[in-house]
Enzyme design. Structure first.
Site, short mmCIF file in Angstrom:
data_model
loop_
_atom_site.label_atom_id
_atom_site.label_comp_id
_atom_site.label_asym_id
_atom_site.label_seq_id
_atom_site.Cartn_x
_atom_site.Cartn_y
_atom_site.Cartn_z
N ASN A 240 0.85 -1.19 0.00
CA ASN A 240 0.00 0.00 0.00
C ASN A 240 0.89 1.25 0.00
O ASN A 240 2.11 1.15 -0.09
CB ASN A 240 -0.95 -0.02 1.21
CG ASN A 240 -0.17 -0.09 2.50
OD1 ASN A 240 0.60 0.80 2.83
ND2 ASN A 240 -0.35 -1.19 3.24
N ASP B 261 -4.14 -6.07 4.55
CA ASP B 261 -5.27 -6.85 5.05
C ASP B 261 -5.39 -8.18 4.32
O ASP B 261 -6.06 -9.09 4.80
CB ASP B 261 -6.57 -6.05 4.85
CG ASP B 261 -6.63 -4.87 5.81
OD1 ASP B 261 -6.32 -5.06 7.00
OD2 ASP B 261 -6.96 -3.75 5.36
N LYS C 215 8.16 -17.60 -11.02
CA LYS C 215 7.61 -16.37 -11.61
C LYS C 215 6.43 -16.71 -12.53
O LYS C 215 6.56 -17.57 -13.42
CB LYS C 215 8.71 -15.65 -12.39
CG LYS C 215 8.21 -14.35 -12.98
CD LYS C 215 9.27 -13.64 -13.80
CE LYS C 215 8.64 -12.44 -14.48
NZ LYS C 215 9.51 -11.80 -15.45
N PHE D 253 -4.46 3.47 14.55
CA PHE D 253 -4.80 4.47 13.55
C PHE D 253 -5.88 3.86 12.66
O PHE D 253 -5.96 2.64 12.53
CB PHE D 253 -3.58 4.80 12.67
CG PHE D 253 -2.69 5.88 13.24
CD1 PHE D 253 -1.86 5.62 14.32
CD2 PHE D 253 -2.67 7.15 12.69
CE1 PHE D 253 -1.04 6.60 14.85
CE2 PHE D 253 -1.85 8.14 13.19
CZ PHE D 253 -1.03 7.87 14.27
N LYS E 102 -13.69 0.42 15.01
CA LYS E 102 -12.41 -0.28 15.19
C LYS E 102 -11.91 -0.15 16.63
O LYS E 102 -11.33 -1.08 17.18
CB LYS E 102 -11.35 0.26 14.22
CG LYS E 102 -11.63 -0.18 12.79
CD LYS E 102 -10.63 0.38 11.80
CE LYS E 102 -11.00 -0.06 10.40
NZ LYS E 102 -10.21 0.56 9.35
N LYS F 212 -11.34 -3.65 18.43
CA LYS F 212 -9.96 -4.04 18.73
C LYS F 212 -9.58 -3.77 20.18
O LYS F 212 -8.43 -3.91 20.56
CB LYS F 212 -9.00 -3.31 17.77
CG LYS F 212 -9.31 -3.61 16.29
CD LYS F 212 -8.28 -3.04 15.33
CE LYS F 212 -8.77 -3.17 13.89
NZ LYS F 212 -7.73 -3.33 12.89
O1 PMT Z 1 3.07 6.12 6.54
P1 PMT Z 1 2.55 7.46 6.06
O2 PMT Z 1 2.75 7.67 4.60
O3 PMT Z 1 3.07 8.60 6.89
O4 PMT Z 1 0.94 7.45 6.26
C1 PMT Z 1 0.41 7.42 7.53
C2 PMT Z 1 -0.77 6.45 7.61
C3 PMT Z 1 -1.90 6.94 6.72
C4 PMT Z 1 -0.35 5.04 7.16
C5 PMT Z 1 -1.20 6.39 9.12
O5 PMT Z 1 -1.53 7.68 9.55
C6 PMT Z 1 -2.39 5.48 9.32
O6 PMT Z 1 -3.54 5.90 9.22
N1 PMT Z 1 -2.10 4.19 9.64
C7 PMT Z 1 -3.10 3.13 9.76
C8 PMT Z 1 -3.43 2.61 8.39
C9 PMT Z 1 -4.35 1.40 8.42
O7 PMT Z 1 -3.93 0.37 8.03
O8 PMT Z 1 -5.52 1.58 8.97
P2 PMT Z 1 -6.62 0.39 9.11
O9 PMT Z 1 -7.87 1.14 9.33
O10 PMT Z 1 -6.55 -0.53 7.95
O11 PMT Z 1 -6.19 -0.39 10.38
C10 PMT Z 1 -6.62 -0.03 11.70
C11 PMT Z 1 -5.54 -0.34 12.69
O12 PMT Z 1 -5.33 -1.77 12.74
C12 PMT Z 1 -4.19 0.27 12.35
O13 PMT Z 1 -3.62 0.74 13.56
C13 PMT Z 1 -3.40 -0.88 11.76
O14 PMT Z 1 -2.01 -0.74 12.04
C14 PMT Z 1 -3.99 -2.10 12.45
N2 PMT Z 1 -4.01 -3.32 11.61
C15 PMT Z 1 -4.65 -3.35 10.42
C16 PMT Z 1 -4.68 -4.52 9.69
C17 PMT Z 1 -4.04 -5.67 10.19
N3 PMT Z 1 -4.03 -6.81 9.50
N4 PMT Z 1 -3.42 -5.62 11.37
C18 PMT Z 1 -3.39 -4.47 12.09
O15 PMT Z 1 -2.82 -4.43 13.18
#
Ligand code: PMT
Length: 400
Positions: free
Chosen positions: A211, A280, A289, A322, A336, A340
């Protein structure tokens, strides 16, 4: 951007080491941050680079002689010691380290150090054989015991042609270390785990899905938490960024690797801040390949949700997530937070200009477990990180 060095007085003591040639760069970078710099040079330093270079850069005379009358500083060693907010001795030769350890004052640099009641940062730089000589190590230990701050030299290739530990650290790291003196050390009691960047999931040996995360948000949090005295572990996926000074950096690629690294540290940390954009989905891996002629259809399976798992195994830890969203960011972030079992979530509407992936700035809304919300304006990611750490400190204080 945070500007802790604005109008700060940095006294730079340069001694006889080849790394003296890197000091103009240090001065320029300090000045770019608004610092005022004055320079003392030892006789040895002047054998490597001329004082004129530093006068031209700083707009001040270069101070070299304790017995010379400088009209702007009549009692030169004490006036300079008083002027300084910090005295940085870089590069510090074995000779000057020995003199400082003994409390000697037989030239301007050592006399100023003796008269200085502000922090003194010593940055040794020399050949590894010299650096690891028991006498030099004993002198460095003595300096630390006597209240000096010593910065470890870096490893790598040295001017003398050998490899090892002895290089003057990167200029960025010296500046980060100097900035630490101007931060409150209010997170000193805490151990904080930060995740950053994307994860990558391989399709075949040459392709992967990932991503847009650059790591900037998570790296800013890790850098400032370390600058404020926390013990920081930064687990990051692939990015273009240099690990911040003072953090324990763990580099990973996949979601599974991030999960393993995070869980290994989890029992001993006080807080986890997950700024990483974790993939995800993961494709089924093809070991050869995939040929273009065969076409490509991906079957994607869900990865584990690391933060949800942390929520399930939560004991004393503060959990901060986040949420990067495009639809209804606040509703999704709140969902979330509950699902979580988080203490705090930072909702990130990545459709807003200047917010989210890859930008220098971010615009976020914090949502706490009790439903309280704080909507912050667009700010540099370092400012977001700084304020976020204030809130996290408040939550940690309430927990203990
Ligand atoms: O890295 P930059 O370019 O500075 O950008 C910053 C950012 C946009 C990446 C950051 O500010 C941000 O929003 N990070 C969270 C991105 C994200 O994956 O969000 P989510 O809504 O998909 O996930 C929610 C939370 O679960 C996040 O804290 C994530 O780290 C966590 N997660 C998600 C999926 C997964 N399989 N395991 C996780 O732990």
């Amino acid at each position: 951007m945070l500007n802790l060095l604005k109008n700060k007085h940095i006294l730079l003591g340069i001694t006889g080491s080849i790394a003296a040639y890197r000091m103009p760069d240090l001065i320029r970078q300090l000045q770019a941050k608004g610092a005022k710099v004055k320079v003392i040079m030892t006789k040895g330093a002047q054998a490597f680079i001329t004082p004129l270079t530093f006068s031209a850069l700083t707009g001040h005379p270069v101070y070299t002689d304790v017995f010379h009358f400088y009209s702007e500083h009549p009692i030169i060693h004490l006036d300079l010691a008083r002027w300084a907010d910090i005295f940085v001795i870089a590069p510090a030769s074995a000779d000057v380290i020995a003199k400082l350890a003994q409390g000697m004052a037989n030239d301007l640099l050592t006399s100023t150090a003796l008269g200085c009641s502000r922090p003194i940062l010593v940055c040794p730089s020399m050949n590894p054989n010299m650096y690891f000589k028991p006498a030099v190590q004993a002198n460095l230990r003595r300096l630390t015991q006597n209240g000096f701050y010593v910065m470890q030299p870096a490893k790598g290739k040295l001017a003398c042609g050998t490899e090892g530990q002895g290089r003057l650290p990167a200029i960025e790291d010296i500046i980060a270390r100097i900035e630490m003196f101007f931060f409150p050390q209010d997170l000193r009691r805490y151990k904080i785990l930060v995740t950053a960047g994307p994860t990558q999931e391989a399709i075949d040996p040459v392709r992967f899905i990932t991503n847009r995360s650059s790591g900037k948000m998570g790296f800013a949090i890790a850098k400032l938490a370390a600058a404020r005295g926390a013990e920081v572990i930064l687990v990051s996926g692939p990015t273009q960024l240099r690990p911040p000074y003072g953090v324990n950096f763990i580099s990973i690629t996949t979601t599974q690797e991030m999960k393993e690294a995070v869980f290994e540290c989890y029992p001993e940390v006080d807080a986890v801040i997950m700024a990483a954009a974790v993939a995800d989905f993961r494709p089924r891996y093809t070991p050869q390949k995939i040929k273009k002629a065969d076409g490509l259809a991906l079957y994607l399976e869900k990865t584990e949700d690391i933060l949800s798992l942390l929520g399930q195994y939560k004991r004393h830890q503060l959990l901060v997530g986040f949420a990067a969203e495009t639809g209804d960011p606040l509703a999704e972030a709140k969902r979330k937070l509950e699902q979580k079992r988080l203490d705090l979530i930072i909702a990130n509407d990545v459709t807003q200009p200047g917010a989210g992936f890859g930008t220098e700035t971010n615009q976020v809304t914090l949502i706490y477990r009790n439903g309280v919300r704080e909507c912050w304006p667009l700010m540099y990611k370092e400012e977001v990180a700084m304020r976020l750490l204030d809130r996290i400190k408040g939550l940690l204080c309430r927990m203990c």
